[in-house]
Design a protein around this motif. Structure first.
Motif, PDB file in Angstrom:
ATOM      1  N   UNK A 152       0.824  -1.220   0.000  1.00  0.00           N
ATOM      2  CA  UNK A 152       0.000   0.000   0.000  1.00  0.00           C
ATOM      3  C   UNK A 152       0.855   1.266   0.000  1.00  0.00           C
ATOM      4  N   UNK A 153       2.184   1.099  -0.069  1.00  0.00           N
ATOM      5  CA  UNK A 153       3.061   2.262  -0.170  1.00  0.00           C
ATOM      6  C   UNK A 153       3.651   2.744   1.141  1.00  0.00           C
ATOM      7  N   UNK A 154       3.529   1.964   2.200  1.00  0.00           N
ATOM      8  CA  UNK A 154       4.072   2.361   3.503  1.00  0.00           C
ATOM      9  C   UNK A 154       5.449   1.728   3.732  1.00  0.00           C
ATOM     10  N   UNK A 155       6.281   2.447   4.442  1.00  0.00           N
ATOM     11  CA  UNK A 155       7.541   1.877   4.911  1.00  0.00           C
ATOM     12  C   UNK A 155       7.305   1.378   6.332  1.00  0.00           C
ATOM     13  N   UNK A 156       7.605   0.095   6.578  1.00  0.00           N
ATOM     14  CA  UNK A 156       7.392  -0.509   7.887  1.00  0.00           C
ATOM     15  C   UNK A 156       8.745  -0.860   8.493  1.00  0.00           C
ATOM     16  N   UNK A 157       9.006  -0.347   9.694  1.00  0.00           N
ATOM     17  CA  UNK A 157      10.293  -0.567  10.352  1.00  0.00           C
ATOM     18  C   UNK A 157      10.075  -1.344  11.651  1.00  0.00           C
ATOM     19  N   UNK A 158      10.704  -2.513  11.746  1.00  0.00           N
ATOM     20  CA  UNK A 158      10.681  -3.279  12.995  1.00  0.00           C
ATOM     21  C   UNK A 158      11.597  -2.595  14.009  1.00  0.00           C
ATOM     22  N   UNK A 159      11.167  -2.519  15.271  1.00  0.00           N
ATOM     23  CA  UNK A 159      12.005  -1.856  16.276  1.00  0.00           C
ATOM     24  C   UNK A 159      12.572  -2.817  17.316  1.00  0.00           C
ATOM     25  N   UNK A 160      12.040  -4.030  17.408  1.00  0.00           N
ATOM     26  CA  UNK A 160      12.671  -5.054  18.233  1.00  0.00           C
ATOM     27  C   UNK A 160      14.008  -5.406  17.592  1.00  0.00           C
ATOM     28  N   UNK A 161      15.076  -5.474  18.378  1.00  0.00           N
ATOM     29  CA  UNK A 161      16.414  -5.652  17.810  1.00  0.00           C
ATOM     30  C   UNK A 161      16.505  -6.896  16.945  1.00  0.00           C
ATOM     31  N   UNK A 162      16.013  -8.027  17.454  1.00  0.00           N
ATOM     32  CA  UNK A 162      16.079  -9.258  16.686  1.00  0.00           C
ATOM     33  C   UNK A 162      15.290  -9.167  15.386  1.00  0.00           C
ATOM     34  N   UNK A 163      14.074  -8.640  15.470  1.00  0.00           N
ATOM     35  CA  UNK A 163      13.232  -8.500  14.272  1.00  0.00           C
ATOM     36  C   UNK A 163      13.854  -7.519  13.284  1.00  0.00           C
TER      37      UNK A 163
END
Length: 479
Positions: free
Chosen positions: A129-140
């Motif tokens: 859908x055009x979004x940037x998704x950033x994981x914030x858990x270190x492992x993820x």
């Protein structure tokens, strides 16, 4: 299938896992550490079995009255100004989340660790859908930077990587130029993620336990990233499986005490975060808008069945940390974002036997998982029940297995057939026998003999030996 990892067949995934010596060593070491930590932390709590029984009672009561508590939770979230959406399918959940983000004109999403968002494949849907998704858990985050490598463990998603591999990922993908020291790697990650938090329009979290009486969402973390996700962005979306709910704060405290000890051997994690709706008048931080997405995705079909107690799971991974099968094949072999014993039970229920019929057989049935479970889910019994359903109701047992079992049944049901079969066995298997062992067996023996020897059948059978001994004994008596 949203929760599916890769498209390789089960046997190929297992073969890859067995051939990864580093992964097997890392998993074995982590299992030993986490298991010992759990046992020590449980001992400090007092009578662990009494706590397990209490945890089982809480989860059983909640799931048996799930409709009531979900309605109560929804009402209390709404009273605090939040929005609640019940999603029957992953598509419905992702569509709702996407619409919220588009309405807020959001471009960057920062999220904390969440198994249910992995389950519904939310990141991919938002990226489309055009979004940037950033994981914030270190492992993820490490796995995301490394070309979206899937998690291999519920609690420690990057368990299959060592610090040298992580250094190389950071170097190749992000220009990292320091050593593999954990402190330097963590500092680099912290600096990079801090920029992401400050730029994010939307924050998305999972949910450890939703508290029905107050409409509160609780998060159990060790890194503090969830607090950044829920305080910096102006819009927060929490995604929870419909079973992740408790009646009151009192039950929440009991289950958190069980969760932290069973998962990582801690009396308490670094952060227990409780969030009740959007920021109220006079409050300093928190989101201006709050959405709670409650996901079904097949859970309601488990209610009222013999498998209902799998919904008691609190995602501690204690069963994974003691499983001898997981130790050898690793998390990716299960082909699901839920690995280990809990995954072998839950994945076929949510994803169907067509995709996951092999998983219930990926078990020794040693019951170590059941013994470790802090809420007393009879995991090994569920695995047996799956096997029964696969054969009797689904008719999905392999053709060769069906033929073998019928032949075995015929051979053992008749004394004459058994006698003939046991006499022919040594001759039939002679070509595969060396030094009284079978090291490269035919048919169903092959998987066994690939990793261990199988004792060859003896020419002198027990019944022959016993008959001879009895005859000699009678002769002595006659003398």
């Amino acid at each position: 299938m949203a929760m599916k990892i890769g498209n390789k067949p089960f046997k190929e995934r297992v073969s890859t896992g067995l051939g990864d010596s580093f992964m097997r060593g890392a998993v074995s070491s982590a299992q030993e550490r986490l298991r010992n930590g759990r046992l020590n932390a449980a001992e400090d709590l007092g009578d662990w079995e009494d706590w397990r029984k209490l945890g089982e009672e809480i989860r059983s009561h909640t799931i048996e009255n799930l409709d009531y508590y979900l309605e109560l939770l929804s009402e209390n979230v709404a009273k605090r100004g939040g929005h609640v959406f019940f999603a029957e399918t992953p598509e419905e959940a992702n569509d709702y989340i996407t619409k919220v983000i588009k309405k807020k004109k959001g471009k960057k999403v920062v999220k904390s660790k969440s198994m249910v968002t992995e389950e519904i494949n939310m990141n991919e849907a938002l990226e489309k859908a055009g979004c940037e998704v950033v994981e914030s858990d270190l492992g993820e985050w490490i796995l995301q930077v490394d070309d979206h490598d899937p998690p291999s463990h519920i609690v420690a998603p990057a368990l299959h990587k060592n610090k040298e591999q992580i250094r190389d990922v950071f170097k190749n993908k992000l220009g990292y130029d320091k050593t593999e020291k954990p402190e330097e790697l963590a500092l680099f990650a912290r600096e990079k993620l801090r920029e992401e938090f400050l730029q994010a329009d939307i924050g998305i979290t999972g949910c450890n336990f939703a508290i029905a009486e107050s409409g509160t969402i609780s998060l159990v973390t060790n890194e503090g990233n969830a607090r950044m996700v829920t305080t910096v962005p102006k819009t927060q979306i929490t995604v929870m499986g419909m079973e992740r709910i408790v009646p009151t704060w009192e039950e929440m405290e009991v289950l958190v005490s069980l969760l932290t000890r069973a998962a990582v051997g801690q009396k308490l994690t670094s952060y227990i975060t409780a969030l009740t709706g959007p920021k109220q008048e006079g409050e300093v931080d928190g989101p201006e808008e709050f959405h709670l997405v409650i996901v079904d995705n097949g859970r309601s079909k488990i209610l009222g069945t013999a498998f209902q107690s799998i919904l008691h799971c609190i995602r501690c991974a204690a069963c994974i940390n003691v499983c001898p099968v997981y130790r050898h094949v690793g998390g990716h072999s299960y082909g699901s974002i839920y690995p280990g014993p809990v995954g072998a039970v839950l994945s076929p229920l949510l994803g169907g036997y067509e995709e996951y019929k092999e998983l219930p057989y990926a078990s020794t049935l040693c019951a170590a998982c059941t013994e470790a479970c802090p809420v007393k889910i009879p995991l090994h019994e569920h695995l047996l029940r799956h096997r029964q359903e696969i054969v009797e109701k689904e008719g999905k047992a392999p053709i060769f297995e069906n033929i073998s079992m019928k032949a075995f049944s015929m051979g053992t049901a008749s004394p004459v057939m058994y006698n003939i079969g046991s006499k022919l066995a040594p001759t039939t298997l002679a070509a595969f026998t060396k030094d009284d062992k079978i090291s490269n067996g035919p048919g169903p023996l092959k998987n066994w003999t690939d990793i261990r020897d199988f004792p060859a059948p003896k020419k002198d059978r027990f019944r022959d030996w016993y008959k001879k001994r009895k005859k000699e004994g009678n002769s002595d008596d006659n003398r």
